[in-house]
Design an enzyme around this catalytic site. Structure first.
Site, PDB file in Angstrom:
ATOM      1  N   ASN A   1      -6.520   2.061 -13.006  1.00 30.20           N
ATOM      2  CA  ASN A   1      -5.592   1.061 -12.455  1.00 30.20           C
ATOM      3  C   ASN A   1      -4.156   1.496 -12.712  1.00 30.20           C
ATOM      4  O   ASN A   1      -3.843   2.069 -13.745  1.00 30.20           O
ATOM      5  CB  ASN A   1      -5.836  -0.300 -13.142  1.00 30.20           C
ATOM      6  CG  ASN A   1      -4.897  -1.383 -12.645  1.00 30.20           C
ATOM      7  OD1 ASN A   1      -4.703  -1.540 -11.435  1.00 30.20           O
ATOM      8  ND2 ASN A   1      -4.291  -2.126 -13.560  1.00 30.20           N
TER       9      ASN A   1
ATOM     10  N   HIS B   1      -0.233   0.165 -13.087  1.00 32.53           N
ATOM     11  CA  HIS B   1       0.486  -1.074 -13.420  1.00 32.53           C
ATOM     12  C   HIS B   1       1.968  -0.768 -13.635  1.00 32.53           C
ATOM     13  O   HIS B   1       2.308   0.220 -14.289  1.00 32.53           O
ATOM     14  CB  HIS B   1      -0.119  -1.717 -14.676  1.00 32.53           C
ATOM     15  CG  HIS B   1       0.455  -3.061 -14.963  1.00 32.53           C
ATOM     16  ND1 HIS B   1       0.140  -4.186 -14.223  1.00 32.53           N
ATOM     17  CD2 HIS B   1       1.375  -3.462 -15.887  1.00 32.53           C
ATOM     18  CE1 HIS B   1       0.824  -5.229 -14.682  1.00 32.53           C
ATOM     19  NE2 HIS B   1       1.573  -4.805 -15.694  1.00 32.53           N
TER      20      HIS B   1
ATOM     21  N   MET C   1      -4.749  -6.744  -6.398  1.00 31.88           N
ATOM     22  CA  MET C   1      -4.289  -7.860  -7.214  1.00 31.88           C
ATOM     23  C   MET C   1      -5.428  -8.825  -7.579  1.00 31.88           C
ATOM     24  O   MET C   1      -5.286 -10.041  -7.507  1.00 31.88           O
ATOM     25  CB  MET C   1      -3.143  -8.591  -6.495  1.00 31.88           C
ATOM     26  CG  MET C   1      -1.981  -7.666  -6.142  1.00 31.88           C
ATOM     27  SD  MET C   1      -1.394  -6.624  -7.510  1.00 31.88           S
ATOM     28  CE  MET C   1      -0.212  -7.731  -8.239  1.00 31.88           C
ATOM     29  N   ARG C   2      -6.564  -8.278  -7.983  1.00 37.11           N
ATOM     30  CA  ARG C   2      -7.721  -9.080  -8.402  1.00 37.11           C
ATOM     31  C   ARG C   2      -8.242  -8.536  -9.708  1.00 37.11           C
ATOM     32  O   ARG C   2      -8.246  -7.314  -9.905  1.00 37.11           O
ATOM     33  CB  ARG C   2      -8.864  -8.934  -7.392  1.00 37.11           C
ATOM     34  CG  ARG C   2      -8.584  -9.562  -6.083  1.00 37.11           C
ATOM     35  CD  ARG C   2      -8.996 -11.004  -6.136  1.00 37.11           C
ATOM     36  NE  ARG C   2      -8.673 -11.667  -4.908  1.00 37.11           N
ATOM     37  CZ  ARG C   2      -8.849 -12.955  -4.695  1.00 37.11           C
ATOM     38  NH1 ARG C   2      -9.356 -13.715  -5.639  1.00 37.11           N
ATOM     39  NH2 ARG C   2      -8.518 -13.492  -3.556  1.00 37.11           N
ATOM     40  N   LEU C   3      -8.736  -9.436 -10.548  1.00 40.13           N
ATOM     41  CA  LEU C   3      -9.401  -8.981 -11.760  1.00 40.13           C
ATOM     42  C   LEU C   3     -10.785  -8.488 -11.353  1.00 40.13           C
ATOM     43  O   LEU C   3     -11.523  -9.192 -10.653  1.00 40.13           O
ATOM     44  CB  LEU C   3      -9.497 -10.177 -12.726  1.00 40.13           C
ATOM     45  CG  LEU C   3      -9.832  -9.885 -14.171  1.00 40.13           C
ATOM     46  CD1 LEU C   3      -8.844  -8.880 -14.773  1.00 40.13           C
ATOM     47  CD2 LEU C   3      -9.787 -11.180 -14.974  1.00 40.13           C
TER      48      LEU C   3
ATOM     49  N   GLY D   1       0.794  -1.231   0.000  1.00 37.46           N
ATOM     50  CA  GLY D   1       0.000   0.000   0.000  1.00 37.46           C
ATOM     51  C   GLY D   1       0.822   1.275   0.000  1.00 37.46           C
ATOM     52  O   GLY D   1       0.357   2.312   0.470  1.00 37.46           O
ATOM     53  N   SER D   2       2.023   1.237  -0.604  1.00 38.39           N
ATOM     54  CA  SER D   2       2.810   2.478  -0.605  1.00 38.39           C
ATOM     55  C   SER D   2       2.119   3.549  -1.454  1.00 38.39           C
ATOM     56  O   SER D   2       2.201   4.740  -1.141  1.00 38.39           O
ATOM     57  CB  SER D   2       4.239   2.233  -1.097  1.00 38.39           C
ATOM     58  OG  SER D   2       4.273   2.038  -2.488  1.00 38.39           O
ATOM     59  N   ASN D   3       1.430   3.132  -2.511  1.00 40.55           N
ATOM     60  CA  ASN D   3       0.723   4.122  -3.336  1.00 40.55           C
ATOM     61  C   ASN D   3      -0.483   4.696  -2.597  1.00 40.55           C
ATOM     62  O   ASN D   3      -0.735   5.900  -2.645  1.00 40.55           O
ATOM     63  CB  ASN D   3       0.304   3.498  -4.667  1.00 40.55           C
ATOM     64  CG  ASN D   3       1.471   3.398  -5.627  1.00 40.55           C
ATOM     65  OD1 ASN D   3       1.850   4.385  -6.225  1.00 40.55           O
ATOM     66  ND2 ASN D   3       2.061   2.215  -5.742  1.00 40.55           N
TER      67      ASN D   3
ATOM     68  N   LYS E   1     -16.862 -13.875  -5.174  1.00 40.22           N
ATOM     69  CA  LYS E   1     -16.495 -12.619  -5.830  1.00 40.22           C
ATOM     70  C   LYS E   1     -17.690 -11.693  -6.067  1.00 40.22           C
ATOM     71  O   LYS E   1     -17.614 -10.487  -5.850  1.00 40.22           O
ATOM     72  CB  LYS E   1     -15.810 -12.942  -7.156  1.00 40.22           C
ATOM     73  CG  LYS E   1     -15.375 -11.736  -7.943  1.00 40.22           C
ATOM     74  CD  LYS E   1     -14.406 -12.149  -9.024  1.00 40.22           C
ATOM     75  CE  LYS E   1     -14.021 -10.971  -9.884  1.00 40.22           C
ATOM     76  NZ  LYS E   1     -12.801 -11.230 -10.638  1.00 40.22           N
TER      77      LYS E   1
HETATM   78  C1  GAR Z   1       2.498  -1.440  -7.682  1.00 46.83           C
HETATM   79  O1  GAR Z   1       3.770  -1.565  -8.278  1.00 46.83           O
HETATM   80  C2  GAR Z   1       1.401  -1.570  -8.731  1.00 46.83           C
HETATM   81  O2  GAR Z   1       1.758  -1.022  -9.961  1.00 46.83           O
HETATM   82  C3  GAR Z   1       1.260  -3.080  -8.812  1.00 46.83           C
HETATM   83  O3  GAR Z   1       1.327  -3.494  -7.473  1.00 46.83           O
HETATM   84  C4  GAR Z   1       2.229  -2.631  -6.762  1.00 46.83           C
HETATM   85  C5  GAR Z   1       1.604  -2.208  -5.458  1.00 46.83           C
HETATM   86  O4  GAR Z   1       2.504  -1.456  -4.690  1.00 46.83           O
HETATM   87  N1  GAR Z   1       0.026  -3.452  -9.449  1.00 46.83           N
HETATM   88  C6  GAR Z   1      -0.081  -4.437 -10.340  1.00 46.83           C
HETATM   89  O5  GAR Z   1       0.836  -5.168 -10.637  1.00 46.83           O
HETATM   90  C7  GAR Z   1      -1.480  -4.590 -10.938  1.00 46.83           C
HETATM   91  N2  GAR Z   1      -1.464  -5.429 -12.069  1.00 46.83           N
HETATM   92  P1  GAR Z   1       2.038  -0.780  -3.329  1.00 46.83           P
HETATM   93  O6  GAR Z   1       1.197  -1.814  -2.581  1.00 46.83           O
HETATM   94  O7  GAR Z   1       3.314  -0.470  -2.602  1.00 46.83           O
HETATM   95  O8  GAR Z   1       1.234   0.451  -3.663  1.00 46.83           O
END
Ligand code: GAR
Length: 198
Positions: free
Chosen positions: A110, A112, A93-95, A14-16, A68
């Site tokens: 999203n 990526h 990380m789910r569709l 969850g850094s973002n 789901k």
């Molecule tokens: C991020 O790098 C994001 O782009 C990726 O998960 C990471 C989460 O980082 N997402 C995917 O790969 C989606 N297909 P975070 O938990 O530190 O924010």
């Protein structure tokens, strides 16, 4: 000016999510307001941080939620209760399934860690390293039914150095993500507001 309530979805570190929450605290996410955090991993760090920051959290495993479809129906009700106008998948990380898409298509983005359409799916950073290329990057796109598919909103390239390990490249990718995602969130929220005011 009114704020635009957003939901951040995360499954791990969850850094973002944390960056968005901290920017709002510093008055630097305007007009977006992080109204809620949603997760399919109740024990993850993203959930712990959101709780500490007093952000309302909805977190259940699909199994606990009854599958789901039931998970997504409960999430959509939660988002509507909080007047959420934009869904931001940041390490979710789910569709996404049809229930969430029907409710939020066109208002769901999203993040990526690659220059899509290259390296969709899991471990995009590892895929780029294995490919032996000199540049990868990050993408924010609108969510559609396909995996890491949908119209691209913005991308930032990130150089791959010959000495890079997964850790060093991931660190630079994360920096680029924090910057790009917050910029896109502000811009999309401004556009949503402008459209609603017309
Ligand atoms: C991020 O790098 C994001 O782009 C990726 O998960 C990471 C989460 O980082 N997402 C995917 O790969 C989606 N297909 P975070 O938990 O530190 O924010």
């Amino acid at each position: 000016m009114d704020k635009v309530s957003i939901a951040v979805f995360a499954s791990g570190t969850g850094s973002n999510a944390r960056h968005l929450i901290e920017l709002e605290r510093a008055n630097a996410l305007h007009p977006a307001h992080v109204a809620v955090l949603v997760s399919d991993q109740p024990e993850c760090q993203a959930v712990a941080f959101a709780r500490l920051a007093n952000i309302p959290v909805w977190a259940k495993k699909h199994k606990e939620a009854g599958g789901k479809e039931a998970f997504e129906r409960a999430v959509v009700s939660f988002l509507q209760e909080h007047d959420v106008r934009l869904v931001v998948l940041a390490g979710y990380m789910r569709l996404v399934g049809s229930v969430l898409l029907d409710a939020y298509e066109g208002r769901m983005i999203n993040l990526h860690p690659s220059l899509l359409p290259a390296f969709k799916g899991l471990d995009a950073i590892g895929q780029a390293l294995d490919a032996g290329i000199q540049q990868t990057g990050v993408t924010v796109h609108y969510v559609t039914a396909g995996l890491d598919d949908g119209p691209v909103i913005a991308q930032t390239p990130v150089a791959i150095k010959p000495t890079d390990t997964k850790e060093t490249l991931s660190a630079r990718i994360h920096e680029a993500e924090h910057e790009l995602l917050s910029e896109v969130v502000r811009t999309v929220c401004l556009l949503l507001k402008e459209n609603e005011e017309k």
